[in-house]
Design a protein around this motif. Structure first.
Motif, PDB file in Angstrom:
ATOM      1  N   ASN A  52      29.610  43.053  41.643  1.00 20.68           N
ATOM      2  CA  ASN A  52      30.975  42.567  41.872  1.00 20.68           C
ATOM      3  C   ASN A  52      32.030  43.631  41.607  1.00 20.68           C
ATOM      4  N   ARG A 111      37.421  48.031  40.884  1.00 20.59           N
ATOM      5  CA  ARG A 111      37.972  46.696  40.687  1.00 20.59           C
ATOM      6  C   ARG A 111      36.885  45.632  40.810  1.00 20.59           C
ATOM      7  N   TYR A 112      36.983  44.626  39.944  1.00 17.55           N
ATOM      8  CA  TYR A 112      36.078  43.488  40.032  1.00 17.55           C
ATOM      9  C   TYR A 112      36.572  42.508  41.093  1.00 17.55           C
ATOM     10  N   ALA A 113      35.632  41.905  41.819  1.00 19.36           N
ATOM     11  CA  ALA A 113      35.981  40.925  42.849  1.00 19.36           C
ATOM     12  C   ALA A 113      34.842  39.933  43.003  1.00 19.36           C
ATOM     13  N   TYR A 126      43.187  41.574  45.566  1.00 21.77           N
ATOM     14  CA  TYR A 126      41.955  42.376  45.601  1.00 21.77           C
ATOM     15  C   TYR A 126      40.850  41.798  44.722  1.00 21.77           C
ATOM     16  N   ALA A 127      41.070  40.631  44.125  1.00 18.26           N
ATOM     17  CA  ALA A 127      40.054  40.017  43.265  1.00 18.26           C
ATOM     18  C   ALA A 127      39.061  39.171  44.053  1.00 18.26           C
ATOM     19  N   VAL A 128      39.097  39.290  45.373  1.00 17.75           N
ATOM     20  CA  VAL A 128      38.152  38.594  46.249  1.00 17.75           C
ATOM     21  C   VAL A 128      37.287  39.630  46.951  1.00 17.75           C
ATOM     22  N   GLN A 136      35.446  41.921  49.865  1.00 15.41           N
ATOM     23  CA  GLN A 136      36.087  42.750  50.881  1.00 15.41           C
ATOM     24  C   GLN A 136      36.404  42.002  52.174  1.00 15.41           C
ATOM     25  N   TRP A 143      40.003  40.613  52.299  1.00 19.63           N
ATOM     26  CA  TRP A 143      41.167  41.451  52.039  1.00 19.63           C
ATOM     27  C   TRP A 143      42.174  41.451  53.180  1.00 19.63           C
ATOM     28  N   ASN A 200      37.746  33.966  44.153  1.00 18.89           N
ATOM     29  CA  ASN A 200      38.727  34.805  43.467  1.00 18.89           C
ATOM     30  C   ASN A 200      38.675  34.484  41.977  1.00 18.89           C
TER      31      ASN A 200
END
Length: 349
Positions: free
Chosen positions: A62, A80-82, A254-256, A258, A261, A281
């Motif tokens: 993630n 970043r985590y997503a 950006y927490a979801v 790719q 996005w 998210n």
């Protein structure tokens, strides 16, 4: 391995024992005598630990590495985590050494930016943490809101704060910023823990609704972080230095994963904005929540996450919402233990 002036620095290593073999090869291809060295790594920075979890495959564990070649990424070289909340192991126990970690001391890692780890409080702040002065609201509470989507377990104690009840959307004038976050929080977290928090340059110019809320994650990042504006501001500054802030709209977007996005923060068609992504998210908590970003079309508005998950703008002095303190840890903070799950959060030294 990085080399400079015959000094070699090894990065991203886990704790443990390493046997190193080294030699020099001249321009003719002749090797020098081999030198053997054993080194013991007794500590690793939290930033390097998180980076070590990135496998090189985007989205694995993630984590996305936002290089300049990552499609629709921020391009800031962040990690970043997503993903869905129950799949993202990015919990940190901060402000307490008690085991198990008290729920109110759980934070989550937004990502690694340079050599600093950026945290956000896992659940909304209470008045015990941020105080009942400054921009605290006695009128608005979580029970006044539509809380049917709330993901936490502390609804009765969630406190509401105006972004700035003087009705100006300049962050330097906000008592939520000056009193509740950068005075009360610092005091209540304790001096030892506050010392682990780095001074940060926050991008507080914001931008227009069209450039942040009605656009994709990449464009929101560019307009919010790279090219903020001072339109309708009480000063001409787009940066503010302090330890504590709030999340950016682009942090949330950006927490979801790719493939989400390209969704926009807000659209009249809910299938095209972040309402369509709330199940994946981890940052979405289901209540009304302020971001740090100005809604620069007006002098009295800021962006917030609506309870349904989309991004909107509203008057900063007429409405009070939930907040989650956000801050960067100093680069010297080390990883101690923990897998990052909610029941085994990361502990730092």
């Amino acid at each position: 391995v990085q080399s400079a002036n015959n000094t070699y620095t090894f990065t991203g290593l886990d704790k443990g024992t390493y046997n190193i073999k080294a030699y020099v090869q001249d321009s003719n291809g002749k090797n020098s005598e081999i030198i053997y060295k054993t080194i013991e790594i007794t500590s690793i920075t939290l930033a390097d630990y998180v980076k070590s979890l990135y496998t090189g495959t985007q989205g694995a564990n993630n984590i996305y590495h936002h290089t300049s070649t990552l499609t629709n990424g921020a391009g800031d070289n962040s990690y970043r985590y997503a993903g869905a909340s129950d799949q993202v192991n990015n919990y940190v126990c901060f402000g307490s050494s008690t085991t198990p970690c008290p729920a109110d001391n759980l934070y989550r890692i937004i990502g690694v930016f340079g050599d600093r780890v950026k945290l956000i409080k896992s659940d909304y702040a209470t008045s015990a943490l941020l105080g009942a002065d400054g921009d605290y609201s006695k009128m608005y509470t979580a029970n006044n809101w539509d809380n049917s989507n709330y993901k936490g377990n502390n609804l009765a104690n969630v406190a509401a704060y105006y972004w700035n009840k003087s009705n100006q959307n300049t962050w330097s004038l906000s008592n939520l910023n000056k009193t509740n976050l950068n005075k009360n929080f610092i005091t209540n977290i304790g001096a030892d823990w506050a010392a682990k928090i780095a001074e940060t340059t926050w991008k507080v110019g914001g931008n227009t609704f069209a450039n942040i809320a009605n656009t994709s994650a990449k464009k929101a990042y560019q307009n919010e972080i790279v090219n903020p504006v001072t339109t309708n501001s009480q000063d001409n500054k787009t940066e503010y230095s302090a330890k504590i802030g709030l999340m950016y709209v682009s942090d949330y977007m950006y927490a979801v994963p790719q493939d989400k996005w390209t969704l926009v923060g807000y659209n009249s068609d809910a299938s095209k904005d972040y309402r369509a992504a709330i199940s994946v998210n981890w940052m979405y908590m289901g209540l009304y929540e302020w971001t740090i970003s100005r809604y620069a079309d007006y002098s009295d508005s800021a962006f917030f996450v609506y309870h349904t998950g989309d991004v909107r703008g509203i008057n900063v002095g007429d409405y009070a919402f939930g907040v989650r303190p956000v801050f960067n840890l100093s680069s010297s903070v080390n990883y101690a233990s923990g897998s990052g799950s909610a029941t085994a959060p990361i502990l730092v030294n």
